[in-house]
Design a protein around this motif. Structure first.
Motif, PDB file in Angstrom:
ATOM      1  N   UNK A  39       0.676  -1.160   0.087  1.00  0.00           N
ATOM      2  CA  UNK A  39       0.271   0.062   0.085  1.00  0.00           C
ATOM      3  C   UNK A  39       0.977   1.082   0.064  1.00  0.00           C
ATOM      4  N   UNK A  40       0.227   2.132  -0.505  1.00  0.00           N
ATOM      5  CA  UNK A  40       0.899   3.836  -0.504  1.00  0.00           C
ATOM      6  C   UNK A  40       0.164   4.902  -0.221  1.00  0.00           C
ATOM      7  N   UNK A  41       0.907   5.801   0.444  1.00  0.00           N
ATOM      8  CA  UNK A  41      -0.211   6.710   0.769  1.00  0.00           C
ATOM      9  C   UNK A  41       0.867   8.542   0.257  1.00  0.00           C
ATOM     10  N   UNK A  42       0.589   9.208   0.321  1.00  0.00           N
ATOM     11  CA  UNK A  42       1.076  10.575  -0.847  1.00  0.00           C
ATOM     12  C   UNK A  42       0.565  11.735  -0.095  1.00  0.00           C
ATOM     13  N   UNK A  43       1.767  12.143   0.581  1.00  0.00           N
ATOM     14  CA  UNK A  43       1.737  13.589   1.355  1.00  0.00           C
ATOM     15  C   UNK A  43       2.468  14.373   0.418  1.00  0.00           C
ATOM     16  N   UNK A  44       1.142  14.857   0.549  1.00  0.00           N
ATOM     17  CA  UNK A  44       1.541  16.413  -0.575  1.00  0.00           C
ATOM     18  C   UNK A  44       2.180  18.183   0.007  1.00  0.00           C
ATOM     19  N   UNK A  45       2.846  18.119  -0.292  1.00  0.00           N
ATOM     20  CA  UNK A  45       4.120  18.614  -0.096  1.00  0.00           C
ATOM     21  C   UNK A  45       3.789  20.206   0.199  1.00  0.00           C
ATOM     22  N   UNK A  46       3.208  21.336   0.524  1.00  0.00           N
ATOM     23  CA  UNK A  46       2.653  22.351   0.445  1.00  0.00           C
ATOM     24  C   UNK A  46       4.291  23.825   0.397  1.00  0.00           C
ATOM     25  N   UNK A  47       5.126  23.019   1.010  1.00  0.00           N
ATOM     26  CA  UNK A  47       5.967  24.374   0.838  1.00  0.00           C
ATOM     27  C   UNK A  47       7.218  23.619   1.673  1.00  0.00           C
ATOM     28  N   UNK A  48       8.481  24.341   1.334  1.00  0.00           N
ATOM     29  CA  UNK A  48      10.231  23.189   1.834  1.00  0.00           C
ATOM     30  C   UNK A  48      10.525  24.439   1.686  1.00  0.00           C
ATOM     31  N   UNK A  49      11.353  24.044   2.904  1.00  0.00           N
ATOM     32  CA  UNK A  49      12.669  24.106   2.731  1.00  0.00           C
ATOM     33  C   UNK A  49      13.955  23.519   3.247  1.00  0.00           C
ATOM     34  N   UNK A  50      14.792  23.439   2.053  1.00  0.00           N
ATOM     35  CA  UNK A  50      16.214  22.715   3.077  1.00  0.00           C
ATOM     36  C   UNK A  50      16.739  23.675   3.657  1.00  0.00           C
TER      37      UNK A  50
END
Length: 161
Positions: A145-156
């Protein structure tokens, strides 16, 4: 077991890092293009010493490579997601090799908890992400199974110095 540079076999046992090695690592994490001369000046050693230390860090596998930090959105990959996977027990190595081949795959981790694998992908758009999940990932027989978590904003995060 970890491989040496260029897949040249197993790495030697890890050697302890002193304060100068730690300073060199921080410098190179902040600027992978720093010259050996500038590294030597900042950590107060000779160029030959800095060069030898950097080479040793590479040979020991402490430094795995040099690269650029990329703004994925500006590079045409405006959609990022963490995808969790549950996989068949004892299939990590097989699944990992298949995940490495996926377009946009940026980070793969075997984890403990409610799922087995955490995959970070950077894709051009949601449609391409959907195709990756529904067509490529779910077609891997070992993926339960999979579950997808969409990233709204990211920062390294920048290395702490």
């Amino acid at each position: 077991m970890a491989e040496g540079p260029g897949g040249t076999g197993p790495l030697p046992p890890a050697r302890p890092l002193d304060a100068i090695d730690q300073d060199i690592l921080r410098m190179l994490q902040a600027d992978g293009r720093a010259s050996v001369r500038s590294v030597a000046e900042r950590v107060h050693v000779s160029r030959a010493n800095a060069y030898a230390r950097i080479n040793r860090l590479v040979e020991d596998g402490v430094i795995r490579g040099f690269g650029a930090r990329v703004d994925h959105e500006r590079a045409g990959h405006g959609t990022s997601a963490y995808i969790t996977l549950k996989i068949v027990q004892n299939t990590w190595r097989t699944v990992r090799e298949q995940l490495r081949q996926l377009p946009g795959a940026s980070h793969i981790a075997l984890v403990g908890g409610d799922f087995d694998v955490l995959l970070l992908v950077h894709m051009p758009d949601n449609r391409t992400l959907r195709e990756l999940v529904l067509t490529r990932l779910q077609a891997i027989p070992e993926v339960l199974s999979t579950r997808t978590l969409l990233v709204f904003e990211e920062e390294d995060l920048e290395p702490q110095g």
